[in-house]
Design a protein around this motif. Sequence first.
Motif, PDB file in Angstrom:
ATOM      1  N   LYS A   1     -11.133   4.344  -8.058  1.00 28.18           N
ATOM      2  CA  LYS A   1     -10.148   3.734  -7.169  1.00 28.18           C
ATOM      3  C   LYS A   1      -8.772   4.112  -7.694  1.00 28.18           C
ATOM      4  CE  LYS A   1      -8.557  -0.529  -5.018  1.00 28.18           C
ATOM      5  NZ  LYS A   1      -8.628  -1.979  -4.947  1.00 28.18           N
ATOM      6  N   ARG A   2      -7.923   4.578  -6.781  1.00 25.50           N
ATOM      7  CA  ARG A   2      -6.576   4.987  -7.179  1.00 25.50           C
ATOM      8  C   ARG A   2      -5.537   4.219  -6.365  1.00 25.50           C
ATOM      9  NH1 ARG A   2      -6.031  10.347  -9.462  1.00 25.50           N
ATOM     10  NH2 ARG A   2      -8.070  11.312  -9.813  1.00 25.50           N
ATOM     11  N   GLY A   3      -4.342   4.112  -6.900  1.00 29.62           N
ATOM     12  CA  GLY A   3      -3.271   3.434  -6.160  1.00 29.62           C
ATOM     13  C   GLY A   3      -1.904   3.987  -6.539  1.00 29.62           C
ATOM     14  N   TRP A   4      -1.015   4.043  -5.549  1.00 27.28           N
ATOM     15  CA  TRP A   4       0.350   4.537  -5.777  1.00 27.28           C
ATOM     16  C   TRP A   4       1.329   3.646  -5.010  1.00 27.28           C
ATOM     17  CZ3 TRP A   4      -3.777   7.347  -4.164  1.00 27.28           C
ATOM     18  CH2 TRP A   4      -4.221   8.394  -4.971  1.00 27.28           C
TER      19      TRP A   4
ATOM     20  N   TYR B   1       8.940  -0.458   0.610  1.00 28.25           N
ATOM     21  CA  TYR B   1       8.000   0.290  -0.231  1.00 28.25           C
ATOM     22  C   TYR B   1       6.752   0.575   0.578  1.00 28.25           C
ATOM     23  CZ  TYR B   1      10.917  -1.816  -3.826  1.00 28.25           C
ATOM     24  OH  TYR B   1      11.979  -2.212  -4.576  1.00 28.25           O
ATOM     25  N   THR B   2       6.022   1.561   0.120  1.00 27.44           N
ATOM     26  CA  THR B   2       4.671   1.726   0.646  1.00 27.44           C
ATOM     27  C   THR B   2       3.733   1.741  -0.545  1.00 27.44           C
ATOM     28  OG1 THR B   2       4.772   4.128   0.578  1.00 27.44           O
ATOM     29  CG2 THR B   2       5.383   3.077   2.646  1.00 27.44           C
ATOM     30  N   MET B   3       2.518   1.323  -0.300  1.00 26.07           N
ATOM     31  CA  MET B   3       1.519   1.401  -1.354  1.00 26.07           C
ATOM     32  C   MET B   3       0.239   1.931  -0.732  1.00 26.07           C
ATOM     33  SD  MET B   3       0.802  -1.184  -4.391  1.00 26.07           S
ATOM     34  CE  MET B   3      -0.211  -2.393  -3.630  1.00 26.07           C
ATOM     35  N   ILE B   4      -0.358   2.885  -1.407  1.00 26.65           N
ATOM     36  CA  ILE B   4      -1.610   3.462  -0.919  1.00 26.65           C
ATOM     37  C   ILE B   4      -2.671   3.235  -1.983  1.00 26.65           C
ATOM     38  CG2 ILE B   4      -2.815   5.601  -0.299  1.00 26.65           C
ATOM     39  CD1 ILE B   4      -0.129   6.673   0.706  1.00 26.65           C
ATOM     40  N   THR B   5      -3.807   2.718  -1.576  1.00 24.37           N
ATOM     41  CA  THR B   5      -4.934   2.629  -2.498  1.00 24.37           C
ATOM     42  C   THR B   5      -6.134   3.269  -1.813  1.00 24.37           C
ATOM     43  OG1 THR B   5      -5.801   0.514  -1.723  1.00 24.37           O
ATOM     44  CG2 THR B   5      -4.101   0.429  -3.421  1.00 24.37           C
ATOM     45  N   LEU B   6      -6.955   3.954  -2.570  1.00 21.89           N
ATOM     46  CA  LEU B   6      -8.160   4.507  -1.963  1.00 21.89           C
ATOM     47  C   LEU B   6      -9.305   4.539  -2.958  1.00 21.89           C
ATOM     48  CD1 LEU B   6      -8.669   7.736  -2.837  1.00 21.89           C
ATOM     49  CD2 LEU B   6      -6.773   8.068  -1.277  1.00 21.89           C
ATOM     50  N   THR B   7     -10.481   4.355  -2.402  1.00 21.87           N
ATOM     51  CA  THR B   7     -11.696   4.403  -3.202  1.00 21.87           C
ATOM     52  C   THR B   7     -12.491   5.617  -2.756  1.00 21.87           C
ATOM     53  OG1 THR B   7     -11.695   2.002  -3.178  1.00 21.87           O
ATOM     54  CG2 THR B   7     -13.715   3.069  -3.915  1.00 21.87           C
TER      55      THR B   7
END
Lengths: 268, 191
Positions: free
Chosen positions: A106-109, A118-124
């Motif tokens: 799982k990653r997040g930025w 702001y934006t935040m992206i998380t993906l698995t």
Amino acid sequence: MAIETNIHYKILFDAMANFSISAYKVDRFEELADIMARQLKYLFNFQNFKYFHIDNGFFQSVHLDQDKCYLTEGNVTDFEEDEMETFQTNIPFLRQWTEGQENCEKRGWKFLVGDDSYTMITLTSMDPKLFTTRYIPILRLVNEVVSSKIRNIKLLSLLNTKNTELAKATQELQIQNKKIESLIKEQEKIINTRTRDLTNSNRKLTSLIQFNAHQIREPLTRILSLIEIKNDMDDKEFISDFLPMIEISVTDLDNSIQEIIKTSEILS
Amino acid sequence: MSNNSFSLISFEDASPEVQLIYDDTRNTLGIPFVLNWFKCQANNPTLLQGNWTKLKSTLCEGQVPNIIKQLIIYKVSDHRQCNYCAAAHKVFANMMGKSLNEDTSFLITDDMDSDSVPESYKVAIRVVSEAALNDGQIENGDFEELRKAGFTDSEIQELFAQADLVNMLNTIANISGIKIDAEIVELSNTL
């Protein structure tokens, strides 16, 4: 790494161009989410993808999970633990684990996209659809496209709200103007009626004054004439012959005055 | 028409009706020449128009990225040894995004299993190519696999339409006996 990234662009150029063009054309958040749901699979690997657009502590988000797409809104306090950590520290997170034989991560930025936005992206992702670091430049491009579009949609929405408020205010103003116009017309009608009444009254009064003057003047003239004669005759003769006439004239004068008083009372 | 092949009608010798179709192929495909695949059908403008319309709406339009479609057609044509289609679609696939690329040594067609290719591309290319090579016979799980890769029903229809298209492309190219266009050879040398 530079070569690999270029190769990546080469393969994904068509999909990226389609994504940008499609996103450019939409004017609602739901339509943008639909494009993300359909087209992000052409740009990078993921099983689960979340996109948050954060303004003043509140977020709008697109959540893609397999073939499902969810749109949510909420407060940053609703973030999961790892999301919250990245949101607070601005440091991207990477969490890796294995499920059976498969590698999972799982990653997040978090990205700054405006003065206070702001934006935040998380993906698995997991094998064989593992998200690797070479997809990060594409992810950044996606973030640019989506965040610009969301800001654009928000501005349009604000503009529409202001326009709606303006239209409502204009409508209200028109209603009030109509009321004022109606009041003015009513007032004009009243003024006209009153003016007409006043004119009538004035006319009546003028004719009354003329009438009264005539009614008083006539017996008074008689009395004055009789008094005038008095100097040319003796008192006896005057008392016997003219005093009764004066008396009659005075009575006429009194009657006229009584008549005027009665008429005035009727008019008032 | 010569023995065992269709004659090629050049742009200059074509009727105005055919010239209009030729122009549309050049505009749509973004190439400055008319492919032999079209020239060999110009003796029958009705068929040429019909086949071009099918190719245009199946390959050039739609929601699925063109590179996926080009790679499917290349893979099937290469497997069947339809040299004309394999050569043409190899060039088209490798031309995609050329302007952004600084590394000229890499060819997508040579490395479709690369990590740089998202899994959705690989699934689509594998499933649809197999469907084309097996005359439309597909496995029970193929639809599910495509859905799992994120494709919608509309996109799945568009993908399987490539299996139908490549059969038409290969059949016409083989029957007509056309040779690879000189311009295609020239382009492939620059990749």
